[in-house]
Design a protein around this motif. Structure first.
Motif, PDB file in Angstrom:
ATOM      1  N   THR A 198       0.838  -1.194   0.000  1.00  0.00           N
ATOM      2  CA  THR A 198       0.000   0.000   0.000  1.00  0.00           C
ATOM      3  C   THR A 198       0.872   1.243   0.000  1.00  0.00           C
ATOM      4  OG1 THR A 198      -1.908   1.058   1.042  1.00  0.00           O
ATOM      5  CG2 THR A 198      -0.225   0.183   2.521  1.00  0.00           C
ATOM      6  N   THR A 199       0.275   2.358  -0.393  1.00  0.00           N
ATOM      7  CA  THR A 199       0.962   3.638  -0.353  1.00  0.00           C
ATOM      8  C   THR A 199       0.308   4.507   0.707  1.00  0.00           C
ATOM      9  OG1 THR A 199       1.496   3.513  -2.706  1.00  0.00           O
ATOM     10  CG2 THR A 199       1.591   5.688  -1.684  1.00  0.00           C
ATOM     11  N   VAL A 200       1.111   4.963   1.663  1.00  0.00           N
ATOM     12  CA  VAL A 200       0.644   5.840   2.738  1.00  0.00           C
ATOM     13  C   VAL A 200       0.951   7.273   2.338  1.00  0.00           C
ATOM     14  CG1 VAL A 200       0.960   6.446   5.168  1.00  0.00           C
ATOM     15  CG2 VAL A 200       1.037   4.051   4.465  1.00  0.00           C
ATOM     16  N   ARG A 201      -0.003   8.158   2.530  1.00  0.00           N
ATOM     17  CA  ARG A 201       0.202   9.580   2.222  1.00  0.00           C
ATOM     18  C   ARG A 201       1.105  10.198   3.282  1.00  0.00           C
ATOM     19  NH1 ARG A 201      -1.275   9.372  -2.774  1.00  0.00           N
ATOM     20  NH2 ARG A 201      -3.456   8.944  -3.092  1.00  0.00           N
ATOM     21  N   HIS A 202       2.054  10.994   2.831  1.00  0.00           N
ATOM     22  CA  HIS A 202       2.969  11.656   3.760  1.00  0.00           C
ATOM     23  C   HIS A 202       2.421  13.025   4.140  1.00  0.00           C
ATOM     24  CE1 HIS A 202       6.541  13.983   4.989  1.00  0.00           C
ATOM     25  NE2 HIS A 202       6.816  12.846   5.605  1.00  0.00           N
ATOM     26  N   THR A 203       2.312  13.268   5.434  1.00  0.00           N
ATOM     27  CA  THR A 203       1.915  14.572   5.966  1.00  0.00           C
ATOM     28  C   THR A 203       2.951  14.994   7.003  1.00  0.00           C
ATOM     29  OG1 THR A 203       0.634  13.772   7.861  1.00  0.00           O
ATOM     30  CG2 THR A 203      -0.529  13.904   5.733  1.00  0.00           C
ATOM     31  N   GLU A 204       2.749  16.161   7.612  1.00  0.00           N
ATOM     32  CA  GLU A 204       3.681  16.624   8.644  1.00  0.00           C
ATOM     33  C   GLU A 204       3.672  15.712   9.875  1.00  0.00           C
ATOM     34  OE1 GLU A 204      -0.254  18.621   9.487  1.00  0.00           O
ATOM     35  OE2 GLU A 204       0.939  18.280   7.693  1.00  0.00           O
ATOM     36  N   ASN A 205       2.636  14.875  10.013  1.00  0.00           N
ATOM     37  CA  ASN A 205       2.533  13.976  11.163  1.00  0.00           C
ATOM     38  C   ASN A 205       3.027  12.560  10.885  1.00  0.00           C
ATOM     39  OD1 ASN A 205       1.285  15.988  12.788  1.00  0.00           O
ATOM     40  ND2 ASN A 205      -0.626  15.607  11.718  1.00  0.00           N
ATOM     41  N   THR A 206       3.466  12.280   9.661  1.00  0.00           N
ATOM     42  CA  THR A 206       3.920  10.943   9.300  1.00  0.00           C
ATOM     43  C   THR A 206       5.344  10.723   9.798  1.00  0.00           C
ATOM     44  OG1 THR A 206       2.583  11.070   7.293  1.00  0.00           O
ATOM     45  CG2 THR A 206       4.220   9.311   7.395  1.00  0.00           C
ATOM     46  N   ASP A 207       5.539   9.696  10.609  1.00  0.00           N
ATOM     47  CA  ASP A 207       6.858   9.359  11.137  1.00  0.00           C
ATOM     48  C   ASP A 207       7.422   8.200  10.329  1.00  0.00           C
ATOM     49  OD1 ASP A 207       9.089   8.501  12.563  1.00  0.00           O
ATOM     50  OD2 ASP A 207       8.139   8.773  14.523  1.00  0.00           O
ATOM     51  N   LEU A 208       8.303   8.503   9.394  1.00  0.00           N
ATOM     52  CA  LEU A 208       8.868   7.481   8.522  1.00  0.00           C
ATOM     53  C   LEU A 208       9.646   6.429   9.306  1.00  0.00           C
ATOM     54  CD1 LEU A 208      10.186   9.716   5.592  1.00  0.00           C
ATOM     55  CD2 LEU A 208       8.026   8.465   5.733  1.00  0.00           C
ATOM     56  N   SER A 261       8.481   9.349  -1.598  1.00  0.00           N
ATOM     57  CA  SER A 261       8.545   9.947  -2.920  1.00  0.00           C
ATOM     58  C   SER A 261       7.940  11.342  -2.844  1.00  0.00           C
ATOM     59  CB  SER A 261       7.770   9.096  -3.924  1.00  0.00           C
ATOM     60  OG  SER A 261       7.661   9.777  -5.156  1.00  0.00           O
ATOM     61  N   SER A 262       8.753  12.366  -3.083  1.00  0.00           N
ATOM     62  CA  SER A 262       8.236  13.733  -3.016  1.00  0.00           C
ATOM     63  C   SER A 262       7.350  14.059  -4.208  1.00  0.00           C
ATOM     64  CB  SER A 262       9.380  14.734  -2.922  1.00  0.00           C
ATOM     65  OG  SER A 262      10.166  14.695  -4.093  1.00  0.00           O
ATOM     66  N   GLY A 263       7.481  13.302  -5.283  1.00  0.00           N
ATOM     67  CA  GLY A 263       6.675  13.548  -6.478  1.00  0.00           C
ATOM     68  C   GLY A 263       5.195  13.339  -6.256  1.00  0.00           C
ATOM     69  N   ASN A 264       4.844  12.303  -5.477  1.00  0.00           N
ATOM     70  CA  ASN A 264       3.424  12.046  -5.223  1.00  0.00           C
ATOM     71  C   ASN A 264       3.083  12.093  -3.741  1.00  0.00           C
ATOM     72  OD1 ASN A 264       4.363   9.658  -4.168  1.00  0.00           O
ATOM     73  ND2 ASN A 264       3.400   8.328  -5.666  1.00  0.00           N
ATOM     74  N   GLY A 265       4.074  12.390  -2.890  1.00  0.00           N
ATOM     75  CA  GLY A 265       3.821  12.500  -1.454  1.00  0.00           C
ATOM     76  C   GLY A 265       3.454  11.175  -0.815  1.00  0.00           C
ATOM     77  N   GLY A 266       3.941  10.084  -1.403  1.00  0.00           N
ATOM     78  CA  GLY A 266       3.572   8.769  -0.907  1.00  0.00           C
ATOM     79  C   GLY A 266       4.743   7.978  -0.361  1.00  0.00           C
ATOM     80  N   VAL A 267       4.421   7.107   0.588  1.00  0.00           N
ATOM     81  CA  VAL A 267       5.380   6.187   1.169  1.00  0.00           C
ATOM     82  C   VAL A 267       4.878   4.783   0.859  1.00  0.00           C
ATOM     83  CG1 VAL A 267       6.484   5.401   3.294  1.00  0.00           C
ATOM     84  CG2 VAL A 267       5.837   7.815   3.045  1.00  0.00           C
ATOM     85  N   ARG A 268       5.609   4.054   0.030  1.00  0.00           N
ATOM     86  CA  ARG A 268       5.207   2.696  -0.346  1.00  0.00           C
ATOM     87  C   ARG A 268       5.595   1.759   0.783  1.00  0.00           C
ATOM     88  NH1 ARG A 268       1.495   1.319  -3.884  1.00  0.00           N
ATOM     89  NH2 ARG A 268       1.928  -0.591  -4.977  1.00  0.00           N
ATOM     90  N   LEU A 269       4.616   1.008   1.331  1.00  0.00           N
ATOM     91  CA  LEU A 269       4.879   0.040   2.385  1.00  0.00           C
ATOM     92  C   LEU A 269       4.577  -1.361   1.882  1.00  0.00           C
ATOM     93  CD1 LEU A 269       3.410   1.676   5.622  1.00  0.00           C
ATOM     94  CD2 LEU A 269       5.774   1.653   4.830  1.00  0.00           C
ATOM     95  N   ASN A 270       5.537  -2.249   2.080  1.00  0.00           N
ATOM     96  CA  ASN A 270       5.365  -3.664   1.775  1.00  0.00           C
ATOM     97  C   ASN A 270       5.342  -4.402   3.097  1.00  0.00           C
ATOM     98  OD1 ASN A 270       5.470  -3.502  -1.148  1.00  0.00           O
ATOM     99  ND2 ASN A 270       7.600  -2.936  -0.865  1.00  0.00           N
ATOM    100  N   TRP A 271       4.315  -5.215   3.272  1.00  0.00           N
ATOM    101  CA  TRP A 271       4.096  -5.931   4.520  1.00  0.00           C
ATOM    102  C   TRP A 271       4.107  -7.435   4.277  1.00  0.00           C
ATOM    103  CZ3 TRP A 271       2.479  -2.964   8.863  1.00  0.00           C
ATOM    104  CH2 TRP A 271       2.090  -1.645   8.598  1.00  0.00           C
TER     105      TRP A 271
END
Length: 118
Positions: A55-65, A100-110
């Protein structure tokens, strides 16, 4: 007519992630491949496969990578807009976390120790 799944939500230990609609669940089980001989297929070989979720998680100021990358032993719920749902038990993030700054997403593989229909 029946509704066809068009989107899903993902919850980790009860907290819904802000995700894209393109989440993909592989329920795992057994994969099979043909075993070939000189005259064609002689049988098949089975290999166990763990369940996976992408899934791709949206990155915001509250997202802790860093916190996302450390997730282990989680209960992950995959719930579709058709009312179908699956629980990934003892889930963990398998790859390093990349933003990815291009789409503001963090791809997570579980992956996890098992999956159950809920």
């Amino acid at each position: 007519m029946s509704q066809i799944t068009g989107k899903a939500t993902v919850k980790v230990d009860g907290e819904e992630l802000l995700t894209d609609v393109d989440a993909t669940l592989n329920v795992g089980g057994v994969s099979r491949e043909a075993v070939m001989g000189p005259r064609g297929v002689q049988g098949h070989r089975e290999t166990p496969e763990a369940p996976t979720l992408t899934t791709t998680v949206r990155h915001t100021e509250n997202t802790d990578l860093l916190a996302l990358g450390r997730i282990t032993g989680a209960t992950v719920l995959f719930e579709t807009d058709t009312g179908d749902g699956y629980m990934l038990r003892r889930a963990f993030v398998t790859d390093t976390v990349e933003l990815s700054s291009g789409n503001g997403g963090v791809r997570l593989n579980w992956s996890g120790y098992g999956v159950e229909r809920i």
